[in-house]
Scaffold this motif. Structure first.
Motif, PDB file in Angstrom:
ATOM      1  N   PHE A 149      36.070  39.723  51.151  1.00 25.86           N
ATOM      2  CA  PHE A 149      37.062  40.777  51.328  1.00 25.86           C
ATOM      3  C   PHE A 149      38.483  40.185  51.239  1.00 25.86           C
ATOM      4  CE2 PHE A 149      33.616  42.786  54.157  1.00 25.86           C
ATOM      5  CZ  PHE A 149      33.078  43.497  53.102  1.00 25.86           C
ATOM      6  N   GLU A 150      39.437  40.941  51.717  1.00 25.42           N
ATOM      7  CA  GLU A 150      40.849  40.567  51.572  1.00 25.42           C
ATOM      8  C   GLU A 150      41.176  39.209  52.204  1.00 25.42           C
ATOM      9  OE1 GLU A 150      39.702  43.560  52.289  1.00 25.42           O
ATOM     10  OE2 GLU A 150      40.999  45.172  51.569  1.00 25.42           O
ATOM     11  N   THR A 151      40.395  38.788  53.181  1.00 24.78           N
ATOM     12  CA  THR A 151      40.641  37.485  53.797  1.00 24.78           C
ATOM     13  C   THR A 151      40.433  36.371  52.778  1.00 24.78           C
ATOM     14  OG1 THR A 151      39.420  38.494  55.626  1.00 24.78           O
ATOM     15  CG2 THR A 151      40.164  36.219  55.921  1.00 24.78           C
ATOM     16  N   GLY A 188      36.969  47.376  43.989  1.00 18.54           N
ATOM     17  CA  GLY A 188      36.669  46.056  43.426  1.00 18.54           C
ATOM     18  C   GLY A 188      37.950  45.420  42.927  1.00 18.54           C
ATOM     19  N   LEU A 189      37.855  44.184  42.477  1.00 19.32           N
ATOM     20  CA  LEU A 189      39.022  43.521  41.915  1.00 19.32           C
ATOM     21  C   LEU A 189      38.613  42.824  40.627  1.00 19.32           C
ATOM     22  CD1 LEU A 189      40.647  42.087  45.135  1.00 19.32           C
ATOM     23  CD2 LEU A 189      41.648  43.800  43.638  1.00 19.32           C
ATOM     24  N   SER A 201      39.485  47.673  40.554  1.00 18.62           N
ATOM     25  CA  SER A 201      38.424  48.153  39.654  1.00 18.62           C
ATOM     26  C   SER A 201      37.399  48.863  40.540  1.00 18.62           C
ATOM     27  CB  SER A 201      37.777  46.976  38.932  1.00 18.62           C
ATOM     28  OG  SER A 201      37.107  46.155  39.863  1.00 18.62           O
ATOM     29  N   ASP A 202      36.335  49.357  39.922  1.00 15.05           N
ATOM     30  CA  ASP A 202      35.281  49.973  40.720  1.00 15.05           C
ATOM     31  C   ASP A 202      34.341  48.883  41.224  1.00 15.05           C
ATOM     32  OD1 ASP A 202      36.528  52.206  39.950  1.00 15.05           O
ATOM     33  OD2 ASP A 202      35.006  52.855  38.509  1.00 15.05           O
ATOM     34  N   SER A 203      33.693  49.143  42.338  1.00 12.99           N
ATOM     35  CA  SER A 203      32.752  48.140  42.834  1.00 12.99           C
ATOM     36  C   SER A 203      31.512  48.814  43.411  1.00 12.99           C
ATOM     37  CB  SER A 203      33.437  47.278  43.908  1.00 12.99           C
ATOM     38  OG  SER A 203      32.554  46.258  44.310  1.00 12.99           O
ATOM     39  N   ASP A 204      30.392  48.173  43.171  1.00 16.10           N
ATOM     40  CA  ASP A 204      29.098  48.695  43.611  1.00 16.10           C
ATOM     41  C   ASP A 204      28.753  48.086  44.967  1.00 16.10           C
ATOM     42  OD1 ASP A 204      26.604  49.818  43.707  1.00 16.10           O
ATOM     43  OD2 ASP A 204      25.812  48.796  41.931  1.00 16.10           O
ATOM     44  N   TRP A 205      28.630  48.925  45.982  1.00 17.20           N
ATOM     45  CA  TRP A 205      28.314  48.454  47.338  1.00 17.20           C
ATOM     46  C   TRP A 205      26.844  48.752  47.630  1.00 17.20           C
ATOM     47  CZ3 TRP A 205      32.235  47.362  51.378  1.00 17.20           C
ATOM     48  CH2 TRP A 205      33.531  47.312  50.858  1.00 17.20           C
ATOM     49  N   THR A 213      37.415  45.398  48.481  1.00 24.31           N
ATOM     50  CA  THR A 213      38.487  45.680  49.434  1.00 24.31           C
ATOM     51  C   THR A 213      38.003  46.761  50.408  1.00 24.31           C
ATOM     52  OG1 THR A 213      39.445  47.186  47.804  1.00 24.31           O
ATOM     53  CG2 THR A 213      40.350  44.979  47.891  1.00 24.31           C
ATOM     54  N   VAL A 214      38.469  46.665  51.637  1.00 26.36           N
ATOM     55  CA  VAL A 214      37.867  47.419  52.738  1.00 26.36           C
ATOM     56  C   VAL A 214      38.320  48.883  52.884  1.00 26.36           C
ATOM     57  CG1 VAL A 214      37.651  47.494  55.264  1.00 26.36           C
ATOM     58  CG2 VAL A 214      37.262  45.344  54.058  1.00 26.36           C
TER      59      VAL A 214
END
Ligand code: SF4
Lengths: 364, 88
Positions: free
Chosen positions: A141-143, A285-286, A271-275, A171-172
């Motif tokens: 994540f962002e950390t 997403g990034l 971007s999009d992200s698959d969770w 990203t959260v």
């Protein structure tokens, strides 16, 4: 419980906070701790058990390796099967199962998979083994994301042609919005992750309060911090307020860490992200920006992983959304234990299933 | 996966790198996210990077908690010995 009392830095203050929570919790409240480290702290110190009847603490999607989708793991595995490729990743990722294999199984089968402590270690490998293609599987994540951004910038500066990153970062804040909008999930307030907030500050969560009227409190990892966070949430809910507050001022500045955020911004774009369990969430997403495309493993390697499939019987997806508690999975403690994990939520040390299994009596 | 461990900067190197002391273990980390850190600063370390400058009291408290939580299981003991980190 004995543990609980001896572990609290100040048992009197803790007791007092529990009383304050009971006073404020004048109606049933479901409070989600987003972060895996909070899940571990809550389980370890037995905080779930000391909550008043009206307060239910549920665990969320805050274990980065747990929410990594099978298809992303499958993709990394497929790259790792190419000749002369070294896959590097954080230790937590190794045992997490994809559809058909895991990185640790691939390693046992002779692929070159290495655990590293810092993404900068992957650069070192790329420099000392120029005949290899070194791929870093970037999870977090962002950390964590700014550390990867610096690494990619550094690779460019050093002119490396054998280093790339498979970016499955997430990203959260928008994932929390997806949970609010999920009809199966009921959340009255969020305990926001401490060290993600160290980077992004409280601001990116504000819309949860203003648009959805769901409060959040960023808090630290001490038992007292967590209790203070729950109390601040309970008070807001009782008073009908929805605000984003910080109970972790020692670790979270009002503006987070702007230098770190500028680094993310420079190297990545949303971007999009698959969770796992939640599905694709737009904008969480990034992707690596065109300017750094030479370091994008998704562009460098043309592989087609097999069609992904779920792990039979594993309810990790529902656990990550807070729809069920770990022990409500039929396999919990039966087929699935930390020694013989079936799903990612039991594999990862901070997965909810692992935290429940290690620190509570459920499922015994 | 995002818990950060407190450390104290003991030596500045080139290219925004520094030596830090993590409870008696010396590590090289990048200060690129906290350019304001100097020798003597307390910082939070995550994946080989300093992510925030913090005060000393906070650093001491965090370390106590990390010991309590992470020393409990095999993976975490390794994590601790290696002075890396977990959490969000
Ligand atoms: S107990 Fe195991 S099988 Fe069940 S949800 Fe958790 S990780 Fe999956």
């Amino acid at each position: 419980m004995a543990d609980l009392l001896s572990a609290w830095r100040d048992p009197e203050l803790a007791k007092h906070l529990v009383e304050l929570i009971a006073e404020a919790a004048d109606r049933p409240m479901k409070i989600m701790e987003v972060c895996g480290t909070h899940t571990v702290a809550i389980a370890r110190f037995g905080l779930r058990e000391v909550m008043p009847p009206n307060v239910t603490l549920i665990s969320g999607p805050g274990c980065p390796v747990c929410v990594t989708a099978n298809r992303d793991i499958d993709f990394a595995i497929e790259i790792g099967r190419l000749p002369n490729v070294v896959i590097t990743t954080f230790g937590d990722m190794m045992k997490v199962p994809g559809s058909y294999s895991s990185l640790s199984r691939e390693k046992a089968d002779g692929r070159d998979i290495r655990i590293i402590y810092s993404p900068l270690d992957a650069l070192k490998i790329a420099e000392t083994e120029p005949e290899k293609q070194v791929v870093f599987m970037g999870v977090g994540f962002e950390t964590t994301i700014p550390t990867i951004a610096v690494t990619i910038k550094e690779a460019k500066k050093r002119g490396l042609t054998n280093f790339s990153v498979l970016s499955v970062h997430k990203t959260v804040p928008k994932a929390l919005e997806a949970l609010i909008n999920d009809p199966e999930v009921q959340i009255d307030g969020f305990i926001l992750p401490g060290h993600v907030s160290t980077i992004i500050g409280p601001e990116p969560y504000r819309f949860l309060a203003t648009q959805y009227h769901v409060p959040g409190v960023a808090t630290g990892f001490e038992p007292i911090d967590v209790l203070q966070g729950v109390w601040m949430l309970a008070r807001q809910i009782k008073e009908g307020r929805a605000e984003i507050e910080v109970a972790y001022r020692r670790g979270v500045n009002a503006d987070g860490n702007p230098t770190a955020r500028a680094l993310i911004e420079e190297v990545f774009e949303p971007s999009d992200s698959d969770w796992r369990g939640i599905g694709v969430i737009p904008g969480t997403g990034l992707a690596i920006r065109a300017e750094f495309a030479d370091f994008d493993a998704a562009k460098r390697f043309d592989v087609t992983p097999p069609v992904p499939k779920d792990i039979p019987g594993c309810k990790c997806g529902s656990v990550l959304r807070g729809v069920i508690l770990p022990f409500e999975c039929k396999l919990f403690g039966k087929g699935c234990t930390p020694e013989h994990p079936i799903g990612p939520c039991m594999v990862s040390s901070e997965g909810s299933c692992a935290a429940y299994y290690r620190y509570t009596d459920y499922g015994r | 996966m995002c818990l950060a461990i407190p450390a104290q900067v003991i030596l500045m190197n080139e290219n925004q790198m520094a030596e830090v002391d993590i409870h008696g273990v010396t590590r090289t980390v990048s200060l690129s996210m906290t350019p304001e850190a100097e020798v003597g600063s307390w910082v939070l370390i995550h994946a080989g990077f300093s992510i925030q400058v913090v005060d000393e009291e906070f650093a001491a408290e965090s370390w106590e908690l990390i010991k309590q939580i992470e020393w409990d299981d095999g993976d975490m003991a390794e994590v601790g010995a290696d002075a890396t980190e977990v959490g969000v």
